[in-house]
Write an enzyme that holds these catalytic residues in place. Structure first.
Site, PDB file in Angstrom:
ATOM      1  N   GLU A   6     -16.767 -13.375  14.716  1.00  0.00           N
ATOM      2  CA  GLU A   6     -16.286 -12.596  15.867  1.00  0.00           C
ATOM      3  C   GLU A   6     -14.904 -11.990  15.645  1.00  0.00           C
ATOM      4  O   GLU A   6     -14.628 -10.879  16.093  1.00  0.00           O
ATOM      5  CB  GLU A   6     -16.289 -13.453  17.137  1.00  0.00           C
ATOM      6  CG  GLU A   6     -17.646 -13.575  17.817  1.00  0.00           C
ATOM      7  CD  GLU A   6     -18.609 -14.510  17.102  1.00  0.00           C
ATOM      8  OE1 GLU A   6     -18.172 -15.254  16.204  1.00  0.00           O
ATOM      9  OE2 GLU A   6     -19.814 -14.501  17.430  1.00  0.00           O
ATOM     10  N   HIS A  45     -22.729 -20.494  27.319  1.00  0.00           N
ATOM     11  CA  HIS A  45     -23.326 -19.157  27.185  1.00  0.00           C
ATOM     12  C   HIS A  45     -23.359 -18.411  28.511  1.00  0.00           C
ATOM     13  O   HIS A  45     -24.009 -17.375  28.609  1.00  0.00           O
ATOM     14  CB  HIS A  45     -24.768 -19.252  26.657  1.00  0.00           C
ATOM     15  CG  HIS A  45     -24.875 -19.602  25.208  1.00  0.00           C
ATOM     16  ND1 HIS A  45     -24.427 -20.793  24.686  1.00  0.00           N
ATOM     17  CD2 HIS A  45     -25.381 -18.912  24.151  1.00  0.00           C
ATOM     18  CE1 HIS A  45     -24.661 -20.832  23.391  1.00  0.00           C
ATOM     19  NE2 HIS A  45     -25.234 -19.701  23.041  1.00  0.00           N
TER      20      HIS A  45
END
Ligand SMILES: Cc1ncc(C[n+]2csc(CCOP(=O)(O)OP(=O)(O)O)c2C)c(N)n1
Length: 681
Positions: A409, A479
């Site tokens: 990321e 999530h």
């Protein structure tokens, strides 16, 4: 190497390298004199001992090649060609500095000279360097990137991610690890098991080399091969240049942690004097020529310091300038933000799900603007992304522009930032909102701040898309978060979220073409809901809320998937004769305070509903603003309904308790209407 060994460069280059080394030292020492005199006040990281590294690389660079460096980067900055006056003026915090005095010694940028980023975050420049290199590789410009960092930085995740990605994509970069044998107060051997940084190159799949960083000839020879390879399409190189630090970590800091014998030996043989002796011994330059170079360097810093001292400090108007391209977006300004009109709202419509609308927006952007590129994990066909948002795009637009990345990321966001700095409009997919925390440094310290830290000389028109799986069940605590308040808290980021397919398309296209970094949060709960979506380049201006339902009794302000709950609640309330104004904010920043205020004034009662945890959520900010502005006019205190203060539980009954829902909204609304203040009049 002895004084007699042949030099790998021309006589002129040798003199130019010496001149650069001397200019670097003059600048470095003048800053330290200013600090010693109390004329300057900041934490300064001197470059003594490392002057030869950028000076020897400089003749190999084109003027338009890029450089990315760190807080200990004055040598890199002088060598890249940033004017001395602007450098010193920035140290004094003056308007004539590289960043108008808003960046300071750790954040100089000078795109005219190719200096794109100086970062105070260890190792954070490497992912951004990748993006600059990617942009130039795609443009076919032949430019390369010189990315410098320390030996300590070689141990940080961002550097590992960046080196892997650079090798994978064969980017035209020279990574220079300037190993000065210490990272702050820790010796190299105390933090690194391997003997050299260069040997790590093999693990990334790129060539590695090690050079004596005090010897311009050695640095030049190693860099020459690496730069030639990068320009020829042969990809990156990791070059470790070893040069003992000649002083403590920062100006004035202690040296007790350093090996005193080694320090003494290094100080007895500093690179500038060593090179000087060699030039004289080989008859490359005369004593008079070298003395003239030294005098000129002193005169240059004298002039720069006088210029800086004569320059004004930035005026008050500079405080808000360069946060965004348009300062009226800033929420604490009085200037109301006036978003532009929608684009192409009358276009023919077709029925798409939210996810298909996202895909359509990306397709339109890629087809209509060659500057648009996409990158992210699993986004290429046949997978087309975990929620299929990018399905078909790599097939239609090619894998050069729709790029699959490793699970990195920091490297993804850094590459997007760098590509944006180089003039592209990158869209990066962070698979899930929670994963943005892994790369928050790139988002919050770089994407958000580079425009400001560069005094408006650079900008980061990047879009970061991310899904949040809140309230779809089964995704649990890592999530499903809604982190909009966290993003909105960082000056420089725009924060947008859609609740309908048409908005998904129109807002996303506006983000892509926005001059500032935009966070675009896509609620998975809305992903498979169909709706009518205009075709083509349909855009909804950021900062315009949508009135979803009109009513006189209370205002429900919401966004993202809780809009569905808000609308369901309004339906139930209508059954009791309570009419709610339901407003979809659509963007947290820019904030449509005008729409919010108008609704609140009309109804006198406000309930803010959002998917994020209520405590310190965006509702707190909005409630405070409304109460400050409308205290006397409201019939009840502003109410909030966000998620409970727990990580998101897995078990569905518990998840249902955690998140706000229509029943809870109805309940809160009834309480608002029954508030004694209102009942009393
Ligand atoms: C991410 C991050 N962690 C810690 C720091 C504090 N810090 C500033 S300089 C430094 C040492 C870095 O050493 P190295 O990469 O070898 O570079 P050098 O200072 O030797 O040039 C540290 C830990 C920081 N600025 N950024």
């Amino acid at each position: 190497m002895g004084n007699g060994a042949a030099l790998p460069f021309t006589t002129q280059q040798a003199k130019d390298i010496y001149r650069l080394m001397v200019r670097i030292r003059a600048c470095d020492q003048r800053i330290q004199q200013g600090l010693a005199a109390g004329d300057l006040q900041f934490q300064y990281y001197p470059c003594g001992g490392q002057e030869a590294i950028p000076a020897a690389i400089a003749p190999l660079l084109r003027a338009d090649d890029y450089a990315v460096t760190t807080y200990r980067g004055i040598h890199d900055i002088v060598a890249k060609g940033t004017p001395m006056r602007e450098i010193i003026a920035e140290m004094y915090g003056r308007i004539t500095g590289t960043s108008k005095g808003k960046g300071g010694p750790m954040h100089l940028s000078d795109p005219k000279a190719g200096l794109m980023v100086t970062t105070g975050i260890v190792g954070a420049g490497a992912p951004i360097a990748n993006g600059l290199a990617l942009a130039e590789m795609l443009k076919g410009s032949g430019r390369i990137v010189l990315c410098s960092f320390g030996d300590g930085a070689a141990n940080i995740g961002a550097v590992h991610e960046a080196l892997n990605l650079a090798a994978l994509w064969q980017l035209p970069i020279l990574f220079v690890c300037q190993n000065n044998l210490y990272a702050e107060y820790t010796a190299f051997a105390a933090s690194t098991r391997v003997a050299t940084i260069a040997e790590r190159a093999a693990a990334y799949g790129m060539p590695g080399a090690r050079a004596n960083g005090t010897d311009p000839a050695a640095v030049y020879t190693a860099a020459k091969a690496a730069i030639a390879r990068a320009r020829a399409g042969g990809g990156p190189t990791l070059l470790e240049c070893v040069a003992h630090r000649l002083q403590g970590h920062a100006f004035g800091s202690e040296e007790a942690h350093m090996d005193q014998d080694a320090l003494k030996a290094a100080r007895a043989d500093p690179p500038i004097e060593k090179f000087r002796a060699r030039l004289l011994a080989q008859g490359i330059a005369s004593e008079a020529e070298l003395a003239a170079i030294e005098r000129e360097a002193q005169a240059e810093v004298d002039d720069a310091q006088a210029f800086a001292k004569d320059s004004a400090a930035p005026g008050a108007d500079e405080l808000y300038a360069d946060v965004f391209a348009d300062a009226s977006v800033i929420p604490d300004r009085d200037t109301p933000y006036a978003p532009g009109p929608e684009r192409a709202p009358q276009a023919p419509r077709r029925k798409l799900t939210f996810g298909q609308a996202v895909n359509d927006a990306l397709d339109v952007a890629l087809a209509s603007d060659p500057a648009t590129i996409l990158m992210g994990e699993d986004i290429v066909d046949p997978a087309g992304g975990i929620v299929k948002a990018t399905l078909g795009l790599s097939t239609r637009h090619g894998s050069a522009r729709v790029r699959a990345t490793p699970i990195s990321e920091q490297a993804i966001v850094g590459a997007a930032i760098g590509a944006a700095l180089a003039g592209l409009k990158p869209i990066a997919e962070i698979m899930v909102c929670d994963f943005a925390l892994v790369c928050m440094d790139q988002i919050a310290n770089h994407a958000a701040k580079l425009r400001y830290m560069s005094g408006g000389r650079t900008s980061v028109p990047v879009t970061l898309r991310m899904v949040t799986a809140g309230n779809v069940g089964s995704f649990g605590a890592q999530h499903s978060q809604s982190l909009e308040a966290m993003f909105a808290h960082v000056p420089g980021l725009k924060v947008v979220t859609a609740s309908t397919p048409a908005d998904a398309k129109g807002l996303l296209l506006s983000c892509i073409h926005d001059p500032d970094p935009c966070i675009f949060i896509e609620p998975m709960r809305c992903y498979f809901t169909p709706g009518e979506v205009p075709e083509g380049d349909y855009r909804i201006p950021l900062g315009r809320a949508a009135v979803r339902r009109e009513g006189r009794d209370l205002s429900i302000l919401s966004y993202s998937w809780t809009m569905d709950e808000a609308l369901a609640a309004a339906e139930t309330l209508a059954g009791d004769g309570i009419e709610a104004d339901v407003i979809d904010l659509r963007s947290i920043l820019p904030l449509d305070m005008a729409a919010v205020t108008a609704s609140a004034c009309k109804t006198g009662r406000v309930l803010i509903v959002h998917p994020a945890v209520e405590f310190c959520g965006f509702g707190a900010e909005l409630a405070a603003r409304l109460q400050e502005r409308l205290f006397g006019e409201l019939k009840a205190p502003v109410a909030r309904l966000g998620a409970r203060y727990t990580p998101i539980p897995f078990s569905q009954p518990l998840e249902a308790l955690h998140f706000p829902n229509a029943a809870g909204i109805v309940d809160k609304a009834r309480h608002l209407l029954a508030h004694p203040h209102a009942a009393g009049g």
